[in-house]
Motif scaffolding. Structure first.
Motif, PDB file in Angstrom:
ATOM      1  N   ALA A  22      65.414 -31.506 -28.971  1.00 50.79           N
ATOM      2  CA  ALA A  22      64.115 -30.812 -28.900  1.00 50.79           C
ATOM      3  C   ALA A  22      63.317 -31.020 -30.188  1.00 50.79           C
ATOM      4  O   ALA A  22      62.106 -31.264 -30.148  1.00 50.79           O
ATOM      5  N   MET A  23      63.983 -30.950 -31.327  1.00 49.50           N
ATOM      6  CA  MET A  23      63.297 -31.185 -32.608  1.00 49.50           C
ATOM      7  C   MET A  23      62.804 -32.616 -32.697  1.00 49.50           C
ATOM      8  O   MET A  23      61.704 -32.877 -33.187  1.00 49.50           O
ATOM      9  N   VAL A  25      62.033 -34.614 -30.151  1.00 47.25           N
ATOM     10  CA  VAL A  25      60.900 -34.778 -29.227  1.00 47.25           C
ATOM     11  C   VAL A  25      59.618 -34.341 -29.932  1.00 47.25           C
ATOM     12  O   VAL A  25      58.595 -35.042 -29.884  1.00 47.25           O
ATOM     13  N   GLU A  26      59.671 -33.216 -30.596  1.00 50.25           N
ATOM     14  CA  GLU A  26      58.488 -32.710 -31.296  1.00 50.25           C
ATOM     15  C   GLU A  26      58.117 -33.598 -32.483  1.00 50.25           C
ATOM     16  O   GLU A  26      56.946 -33.888 -32.715  1.00 50.25           O
ATOM     17  N   ALA A  27      59.119 -34.062 -33.227  1.00 53.48           N
ATOM     18  CA  ALA A  27      58.839 -34.933 -34.372  1.00 53.48           C
ATOM     19  C   ALA A  27      58.192 -36.238 -33.928  1.00 53.48           C
ATOM     20  O   ALA A  27      57.230 -36.714 -34.549  1.00 53.48           O
ATOM     21  N   VAL A  28      58.692 -36.830 -32.858  1.00 51.22           N
ATOM     22  CA  VAL A  28      58.098 -38.072 -32.343  1.00 51.22           C
ATOM     23  C   VAL A  28      56.665 -37.810 -31.887  1.00 51.22           C
ATOM     24  O   VAL A  28      55.771 -38.618 -32.149  1.00 51.22           O
ATOM     25  N   GLN A  87      72.162 -36.897 -35.732  1.00 51.29           N
ATOM     26  CA  GLN A  87      72.839 -36.140 -36.786  1.00 51.29           C
ATOM     27  C   GLN A  87      72.518 -36.676 -38.177  1.00 51.29           C
ATOM     28  O   GLN A  87      72.699 -35.975 -39.173  1.00 51.29           O
ATOM     29  N   ALA A  88      72.050 -37.906 -38.266  1.00 51.62           N
ATOM     30  CA  ALA A  88      71.721 -38.518 -39.557  1.00 51.62           C
ATOM     31  C   ALA A  88      70.240 -38.860 -39.637  1.00 51.62           C
ATOM     32  O   ALA A  88      69.842 -39.800 -40.311  1.00 51.62           O
ATOM     33  N   SER A  89      69.433 -38.082 -38.965  1.00 52.50           N
ATOM     34  CA  SER A  89      68.020 -38.399 -38.820  1.00 52.50           C
ATOM     35  C   SER A  89      67.134 -37.695 -39.848  1.00 52.50           C
ATOM     36  O   SER A  89      67.336 -36.527 -40.153  1.00 52.50           O
ATOM     37  N   PRO A  90      66.112 -38.401 -40.302  1.00 50.77           N
ATOM     38  CA  PRO A  90      65.127 -37.760 -41.172  1.00 50.77           C
ATOM     39  C   PRO A  90      63.991 -37.101 -40.384  1.00 50.77           C
ATOM     40  O   PRO A  90      63.128 -36.461 -40.957  1.00 50.77           O
ATOM     41  N   MET A  91      63.997 -37.256 -39.080  1.00 46.43           N
ATOM     42  CA  MET A  91      62.849 -36.838 -38.273  1.00 46.43           C
ATOM     43  C   MET A  91      62.582 -35.332 -38.309  1.00 46.43           C
ATOM     44  O   MET A  91      61.431 -34.906 -38.327  1.00 46.43           O
ATOM     45  N   ALA A  92      63.636 -34.530 -38.309  1.00 47.84           N
ATOM     46  CA  ALA A  92      63.423 -33.073 -38.311  1.00 47.84           C
ATOM     47  C   ALA A  92      62.747 -32.614 -39.593  1.00 47.84           C
ATOM     48  O   ALA A  92      62.096 -31.564 -39.599  1.00 47.84           O
ATOM     49  N   ASN A  97      57.862 -25.840 -40.825  1.00 50.95           N
ATOM     50  CA  ASN A  97      58.898 -24.815 -40.702  1.00 50.95           C
ATOM     51  C   ASN A  97      58.699 -23.936 -39.480  1.00 50.95           C
ATOM     52  O   ASN A  97      59.663 -23.597 -38.793  1.00 50.95           O
ATOM     53  N   GLU A  98      57.458 -23.554 -39.191  1.00 51.16           N
ATOM     54  CA  GLU A  98      57.216 -22.670 -38.043  1.00 51.16           C
ATOM     55  C   GLU A  98      57.671 -23.322 -36.731  1.00 51.16           C
ATOM     56  O   GLU A  98      58.215 -22.665 -35.857  1.00 51.16           O
ATOM     57  N   THR A  99      57.483 -24.630 -36.618  1.00 47.56           N
ATOM     58  CA  THR A  99      57.911 -25.352 -35.416  1.00 47.56           C
ATOM     59  C   THR A  99      59.422 -25.420 -35.345  1.00 47.56           C
ATOM     60  O   THR A  99      60.027 -25.168 -34.300  1.00 47.56           O
ATOM     61  N   ARG A 100      60.044 -25.749 -36.469  1.00 41.12           N
ATOM     62  CA  ARG A 100      61.504 -25.837 -36.514  1.00 41.12           C
ATOM     63  C   ARG A 100      62.129 -24.485 -36.156  1.00 41.12           C
ATOM     64  O   ARG A 100      63.039 -24.410 -35.330  1.00 41.12           O
ATOM     65  N   PHE A 101      61.606 -23.414 -36.737  1.00 45.04           N
ATOM     66  CA  PHE A 101      62.157 -22.083 -36.463  1.00 45.04           C
ATOM     67  C   PHE A 101      61.905 -21.651 -35.028  1.00 45.04           C
ATOM     68  O   PHE A 101      62.744 -20.978 -34.423  1.00 45.04           O
ATOM     69  N   ALA A 102      60.788 -22.049 -34.459  1.00 42.11           N
ATOM     70  CA  ALA A 102      60.499 -21.717 -33.056  1.00 42.11           C
ATOM     71  C   ALA A 102      61.507 -22.388 -32.130  1.00 42.11           C
ATOM     72  O   ALA A 102      61.981 -21.780 -31.163  1.00 42.11           O
ATOM     73  N   ILE A 103      61.859 -23.628 -32.417  1.00 42.78           N
ATOM     74  CA  ILE A 103      62.853 -24.341 -31.607  1.00 42.78           C
ATOM     75  C   ILE A 103      64.216 -23.669 -31.758  1.00 42.78           C
ATOM     76  O   ILE A 103      64.919 -23.452 -30.766  1.00 42.78           O
TER      77      ILE A 103
END
Length: 116
Positions: A22-23, A25-28, A87-92, A97-103
């Motif tokens: 999900a993170m 998808v949003e990052a892309v 697991q080794a991605s820089p994308m997140a 922060n608000e988006t990450r915390f919402a997910i």
């Protein structure tokens, strides 16, 4: 991209894999809106080269290729390989922060609904 949580719920690391996807998808989505974010992700990978384990180097190299070639389909692949590279991605790191915390909150709610 719609992700079905039920496909992940019964697996040992399913909720974490779902959250990571999900993170991503949003990052892309954000990178497609602002291509400069791809360069930011590449800079993060370069910084990690001096700070992280050599064992994850093949995964970091895969991310350099994915980002350089804008192969977002591979970044969002729903497979064991997709789970592993995320697991080794820089994308997140590109997410506000608000988006990450919402997910994260959304996944917690989904996990709680399974317990009922």
């Amino acid at each position: 991209m719609e992700i079905d949580f039920n496909l992940y719920a019964g697996k040992p690391h399913g909720p974490q894999d779902y959250q990571s996807l999900a993170m991503h998808v949003e990052a892309v989505r954000l990178v497609l809106l602002d291509d400069c974010l791809a360069e930011k992700a590449l800079a993060t990978l370069l910084r990690w080269e001096t700070q992280t384990s050599y064992r994850s180097k093949p995964l970091r190299d895969a991310w350099v290729e994915i980002i350089t070639n804008r192969n977002w389909k591979q970044a969002l692949e729903e497979s064991e390989w997709g789970n592993q590279i995320r697991q080794a991605s820089p994308m997140a790191t590109l997410l506000p922060n608000e988006t990450r915390f919402a997910i994260i909150r959304h996944v917690q709610q989904l996990k709680e609904s399974l317990k009922r």
